[in-house]
Design a protein around this motif. Structure first.
Motif, PDB file in Angstrom:
ATOM      1  N   TYR A   1      22.707  56.783 -49.243  1.00 57.85           N
ATOM      2  CA  TYR A   1      23.930  56.001 -49.425  1.00 57.85           C
ATOM      3  C   TYR A   1      25.193  56.701 -48.939  1.00 57.85           C
ATOM      4  O   TYR A   1      26.162  56.039 -48.583  1.00 57.85           O
ATOM      5  CB  TYR A   1      24.056  55.463 -50.852  1.00 57.85           C
TER       6      TYR A   1
ATOM      7  N   LYS B   1      25.579  37.477 -56.382  1.00 59.50           N
ATOM      8  CA  LYS B   1      24.847  37.989 -55.227  1.00 59.50           C
ATOM      9  C   LYS B   1      23.798  38.988 -55.724  1.00 59.50           C
ATOM     10  O   LYS B   1      24.019  39.686 -56.718  1.00 59.50           O
ATOM     11  CB  LYS B   1      25.788  38.686 -54.233  1.00 59.50           C
TER      12      LYS B   1
ATOM     13  N   TYR C   1      28.189  47.760 -49.377  1.00 66.83           N
ATOM     14  CA  TYR C   1      26.895  47.077 -49.479  1.00 66.83           C
ATOM     15  C   TYR C   1      25.723  48.036 -49.692  1.00 66.83           C
ATOM     16  O   TYR C   1      24.605  47.589 -49.943  1.00 66.83           O
ATOM     17  CB  TYR C   1      26.669  46.192 -48.249  1.00 66.83           C
ATOM     18  N   THR C   2      25.981  49.325 -49.611  1.00 62.10           N
ATOM     19  CA  THR C   2      24.995  50.322 -50.015  1.00 62.10           C
ATOM     20  C   THR C   2      25.712  51.334 -50.900  1.00 62.10           C
ATOM     21  O   THR C   2      26.526  52.130 -50.419  1.00 62.10           O
ATOM     22  CB  THR C   2      24.364  51.040 -48.814  1.00 62.10           C
TER      23      THR C   2
ATOM     24  N   ASP D   1      31.142  50.034 -46.481  1.00 59.88           N
ATOM     25  CA  ASP D   1      31.554  48.644 -46.655  1.00 59.88           C
ATOM     26  C   ASP D   1      31.200  48.066 -48.019  1.00 59.88           C
ATOM     27  O   ASP D   1      31.403  46.877 -48.278  1.00 59.88           O
ATOM     28  CB  ASP D   1      30.935  47.774 -45.555  1.00 59.88           C
TER      29      ASP D   1
ATOM     30  N   VAL E   1      23.727  43.421 -52.214  1.00 65.99           N
ATOM     31  CA  VAL E   1      24.153  44.827 -52.310  1.00 65.99           C
ATOM     32  C   VAL E   1      22.944  45.669 -52.716  1.00 65.99           C
ATOM     33  O   VAL E   1      22.174  45.278 -53.599  1.00 65.99           O
ATOM     34  CB  VAL E   1      25.281  44.993 -53.345  1.00 65.99           C
ATOM     35  N   THR E   2      22.782  46.804 -52.078  1.00 67.43           N
ATOM     36  CA  THR E   2      21.714  47.736 -52.424  1.00 67.43           C
ATOM     37  C   THR E   2      22.258  48.832 -53.327  1.00 67.43           C
ATOM     38  O   THR E   2      23.285  49.443 -53.022  1.00 67.43           O
ATOM     39  CB  THR E   2      21.108  48.383 -51.161  1.00 67.43           C
TER      40      THR E   2
ATOM     41  N   TRP F   1      34.237  40.634 -50.823  1.00 66.83           N
ATOM     42  CA  TRP F   1      33.058  41.377 -51.282  1.00 66.83           C
ATOM     43  C   TRP F   1      32.647  40.923 -52.671  1.00 66.83           C
ATOM     44  O   TRP F   1      33.519  40.763 -53.537  1.00 66.83           O
ATOM     45  CB  TRP F   1      33.367  42.866 -51.316  1.00 66.83           C
ATOM     46  N   PRO F   2      31.336  40.718 -52.919  1.00 66.17           N
ATOM     47  CA  PRO F   2      30.228  40.791 -51.963  1.00 66.17           C
ATOM     48  C   PRO F   2      29.915  39.415 -51.364  1.00 66.17           C
ATOM     49  O   PRO F   2      29.843  38.420 -52.072  1.00 66.17           O
ATOM     50  CB  PRO F   2      29.069  41.265 -52.835  1.00 66.17           C
ATOM     51  N   GLU F   3      29.713  39.386 -50.080  1.00 65.69           N
ATOM     52  CA  GLU F   3      29.335  38.154 -49.390  1.00 65.69           C
ATOM     53  C   GLU F   3      27.832  38.108 -49.117  1.00 65.69           C
ATOM     54  O   GLU F   3      27.319  37.079 -48.648  1.00 65.69           O
ATOM     55  CB  GLU F   3      30.090  38.021 -48.068  1.00 65.69           C
ATOM     56  N   ARG F   4      27.143  39.208 -49.376  1.00 67.63           N
ATOM     57  CA  ARG F   4      25.704  39.286 -49.165  1.00 67.63           C
ATOM     58  C   ARG F   4      25.109  40.279 -50.158  1.00 67.63           C
ATOM     59  O   ARG F   4      25.859  40.902 -50.929  1.00 67.63           O
ATOM     60  CB  ARG F   4      25.413  39.716 -47.718  1.00 67.63           C
TER      61      ARG F   4
END
Length: 326
Positions: free
Chosen positions: A84, A65, A92-93, A90, A36-37, A31-34
């Motif tokens: 949220y 990221k 990502y939020t 995970d 994040v919000t 983490w993070p691989e994409r």
């Protein structure tokens, strides 16, 4: 439920993935691989928006990221909190975690500490008590004495429905000082800016908000800050005494901001996110950005923030029940 039991229940679900016992820690090690919000539970342009964007920028620079800021201020932030806390656990939020206990107590939402993973706190701004320049209230002892003799004498402006982060510690202090808080003359307002205008016009006697929000009117000789509800005098104006200096007992409170996630986040993932936030908060750019706008940097790690969230609920329950005469 104890903190230990709560912590276990929050993390236990993180180990149940795809019907098996695959470790969430291993699955999320990178983490993070994409992107994040980050949900901000307030509108654009305010203090929450500024501090969260500042933090997000530092996280993005450090982790490589995107950290996308999404403002969801609807229903006093309830929409953002719901977004949220309902998301996958995970990492990502994530979102802003600020005073929330009042929602359940007033029947507006059912949030409890169990709905959140309190990852880390990064900001706190103490409440302060402000009066007009020529007010008879010269210090906190005078204010308390007036309210003991006649609890309804002073017109006290408060945020929203008078359960905001500025109001709760102030009323808690008065309750402890022996004031009949059920008879206070609390006047709901749309925000600190409007309240300070009313103070300048003579429409109210006391305004509760942070020190930075009064700077312009103070410099113009219109508003005077009686005391600040912090352990020590604050750097932005160290001429303003603390409540403790005037009453002999510390009363601390105000607004605070941290990063939260949905319940049941994996312990290792929480630790990784906490570490990234700590690095961002300790960066020179973040500290300079906070100082430039008068926002206080206040760090609590996951364990301390989780305990603090519980105490926030306890204090809010006490104050709101007292205001209701319960």
């Amino acid at each position: 439920m104890t903190n230990r039991t709560r912590a276990f229940s929050r993390y236990a679900a993180g180990f149940l993935m795809a019907g098996g016992l695959l470790s969430a820690s291993a699955a999320m090690a990178d983490w993070p691989e994409r992107p994040v919000t980050l949900i901000v539970v307030a509108g654009a342009g305010g203090g929450s928006d500024y501090t969260m964007r500042l933090l997000g920028a530092e996280l993005e620079a450090a982790l490589g990221k995107p950290f996308t800021i999404v403002n969801q201020a609807q229903a006093s932030g309830i929409v953002g909190y719901t977004t949220y806390t309902s998301a996958a656990a995970d990492g990502y939020t994530l979102g802003q975690l600020s005073p929330i206990a009042q929602f359940k107590l007033l029947g507006q939402a059912n949030f409890t500490p169990d709905n959140f993973t309190a990852i880390a706190q990064f900001n706190a701004d103490p409440s302060a008590i402000h009066v007009a320049k020529n007010s008879e209230i010269t210090d906190m002892k005078v204010l308390v004495d007036i309210l003991k003799a006649d609890p309804g004498k002073l017109r006290i402006s408060c945020g929203g429905s008078c359960n905001a982060s500025w109001d709760i510690p102030f009323v808690s202090m008065l309750l402890d000082q022996g004031v009949d808080v059920t008879k206070l003359n609390l006047i709901p307002g749309p925000g600190s800016a409007a309240a300070l205008q009313e103070l300048a016009a003579g429409g109210v006697d006391v305004v509760l908000c942070s020190i930075p929000e009064t700077t312009a009117l103070a410099e113009a000789g219109i508003v005077r800050s009686v005391a600040v509800m912090s352990e020590e005098r604050i750097a932005i104006d160290d001429s303003i005494p603390t409540v403790k200096e005037q009453l002999g007992k510390a009363y601390v409170g105000g607004t605070w901001r941290g990063i939260g996630g949905p319940a049941n986040m994996d312990a290792a993932l929480v630790a990784k996110i906490e570490g990234a936030i700590k690095q961002a908060v300790e960066s020179e750019k973040f500290k300079t950005g906070m100082e430039a706008r008068g926002f206080g940097v206040a760090w609590l790690d996951h364990a301390a923030f989780t305990a603090f969230l519980d105490s926030h609920f306890e204090e809010t329950i006490k104050v709101i029940n007292a205001l209701k005469g319960q």
